[in-house]
Design an enzyme around this catalytic site. Structure first.
Site, PDB file in Angstrom:
ATOM      1  N   ASN A 191       8.927  42.369  71.419  1.00  0.00           N
ATOM      2  CA  ASN A 191       8.966  43.503  72.325  1.00  0.00           C
ATOM      3  C   ASN A 191       8.028  44.635  71.925  1.00  0.00           C
ATOM      4  O   ASN A 191       7.659  45.469  72.743  1.00  0.00           O
ATOM      5  CB  ASN A 191      10.411  44.019  72.387  1.00  0.00           C
ATOM      6  CG  ASN A 191      10.536  45.357  73.068  1.00  0.00           C
ATOM      7  OD1 ASN A 191      10.419  45.453  74.288  1.00  0.00           O
ATOM      8  ND2 ASN A 191      10.774  46.402  72.292  1.00  0.00           N
ATOM      9  N   THR A 206      12.748  54.176  80.018  1.00  0.00           N
ATOM     10  CA  THR A 206      12.822  54.156  78.559  1.00  0.00           C
ATOM     11  C   THR A 206      12.277  55.470  78.011  1.00  0.00           C
ATOM     12  O   THR A 206      11.592  56.225  78.720  1.00  0.00           O
ATOM     13  CB  THR A 206      11.969  53.008  77.984  1.00  0.00           C
ATOM     14  OG1 THR A 206      10.589  53.287  78.291  1.00  0.00           O
ATOM     15  CG2 THR A 206      12.357  51.659  78.576  1.00  0.00           C
ATOM     16  N   TYR A 232      -5.171  48.221  77.952  1.00  0.00           N
ATOM     17  CA  TYR A 232      -3.766  47.817  78.086  1.00  0.00           C
ATOM     18  C   TYR A 232      -3.638  46.598  79.002  1.00  0.00           C
ATOM     19  O   TYR A 232      -2.934  45.634  78.683  1.00  0.00           O
ATOM     20  CB  TYR A 232      -2.966  48.989  78.639  1.00  0.00           C
ATOM     21  CG  TYR A 232      -1.481  48.753  78.725  1.00  0.00           C
ATOM     22  CD1 TYR A 232      -0.675  48.829  77.593  1.00  0.00           C
ATOM     23  CD2 TYR A 232      -0.873  48.471  79.939  1.00  0.00           C
ATOM     24  CE1 TYR A 232       0.697  48.629  77.671  1.00  0.00           C
ATOM     25  CE2 TYR A 232       0.496  48.264  80.033  1.00  0.00           C
ATOM     26  CZ  TYR A 232       1.276  48.347  78.903  1.00  0.00           C
ATOM     27  OH  TYR A 232       2.632  48.146  78.990  1.00  0.00           O
TER      28      TYR A 232
END
Length: 253
Positions: free
Chosen positions: A91, A192, A157
């Site tokens: 993760n 998050t 990314y």
């Protein structure tokens, strides 16, 4: 809570906050022994204490997933301390991804690739033989919707996350006969701490991203944790080499 992960030893990288921490709690609640690897020792120990307080089993080892020796040490620790390895949720990742081609220098490119792609390669390289030696199991790589669609202003990314899906498929094919399944989560906008810090830095992106989600809201960390737990369980035994969207319909457009 079910016990479908009972007797399994599972590694979680980036397991001290956000989706990783939510998954660590979920996996422990379903019977797994969870080994958390992350850089922040205080947060790692706090995550383990929280799981233990809820009756789960967990351990923490300081780990920088961009360093192969650290990843190797994490896998060896899980096997030595708990007798094997049966799964992993890779993760760890992230970073300041809002840079265009023109503002992406070599140092930033290298950092983003190391954090989001090379780290997954190191994890797979060391997890796969350990899980094979333990009789088989499952690995889930947390990618992103940026793994399957492009996005302006974040080339490093997007390239890294596309690479995660490629690694996932290659690993799945390499290890299928050894009884190790490998899948990727195409994770959309999840509420998050990383997302909240992103919108503080770039407030203009909140409405843009929310407007592209058919459900009109972010997902919850627990949504990802539940899906990953299913993929690590034997209930998903015929799911392999897949890039599975958990994105509120973002990639269905």
């Amino acid at each position: 809570m079910s016990s479908r992960l009972e007797s399994k030893v599972v590694i979680v990288t980036g397991g001290t906050s956000g989706m990783g921490a939510a998954f660590a709690r979920r996996a422990a609640s379903e019977g797994a022994t969870v080994v958390i690897g992350a850089r922040d020792k205080a947060r790692g120990e706090a995550a383990v204490a929280g799981i233990a307080a809820a009756g789960g089993r967990a351990s923490f080892l300081p780990t920088d997933v961009t360093t192969e020796d650290d990843v190797s040490r994490l896998v060896d620790y899980a096997v030595t301390e708990f007798g094997g390895l049966h799964g992993a949720f890779n993760n760890a990742g992230g970073g300041d991804n809002q840079r265009t081609f023109g503002t992406t220098d070599a140092a930033f490119w290298d950092h983003m690739i190391a954090t989001n792609l090379t780290s997954v390669f190191y994890s797979l390289k060391h997890e796969l033989p350990a899980i094979t030696a333990s009789g088989g199991g499952s690995i889930v790589n947390n990618a992103s919707t940026a793994a399957v669609v492009g996005d302006a202003g974040m080339p490093a990314y997007v390239a890294a996350k596309h690479g995660v899906v490629g690694l996932t498929r290659s690993a799945a094919l390499d290890s299928a006969k050894a009884g190790v399944r490998v899948n990727a989560l195409v994770t959309g906008l999840i509420d998050t701490p990383l997302w909240r810090s992103a919108i503080q830095a770039y407030p203009e992106i909140e409405d843009r991203f929310l407007g592209q989600i058919p459900t009109g809201r972010p997902g919850a960390e627990e949504d990802v944790a539940a899906f990953a737990a299913f993929l690590l369980s034997d209930e998903s035994r015929f799911v392999n080499g897949a890039a599975l969207a958990i994105d509120g319909g973002f990639t269905a457009r």
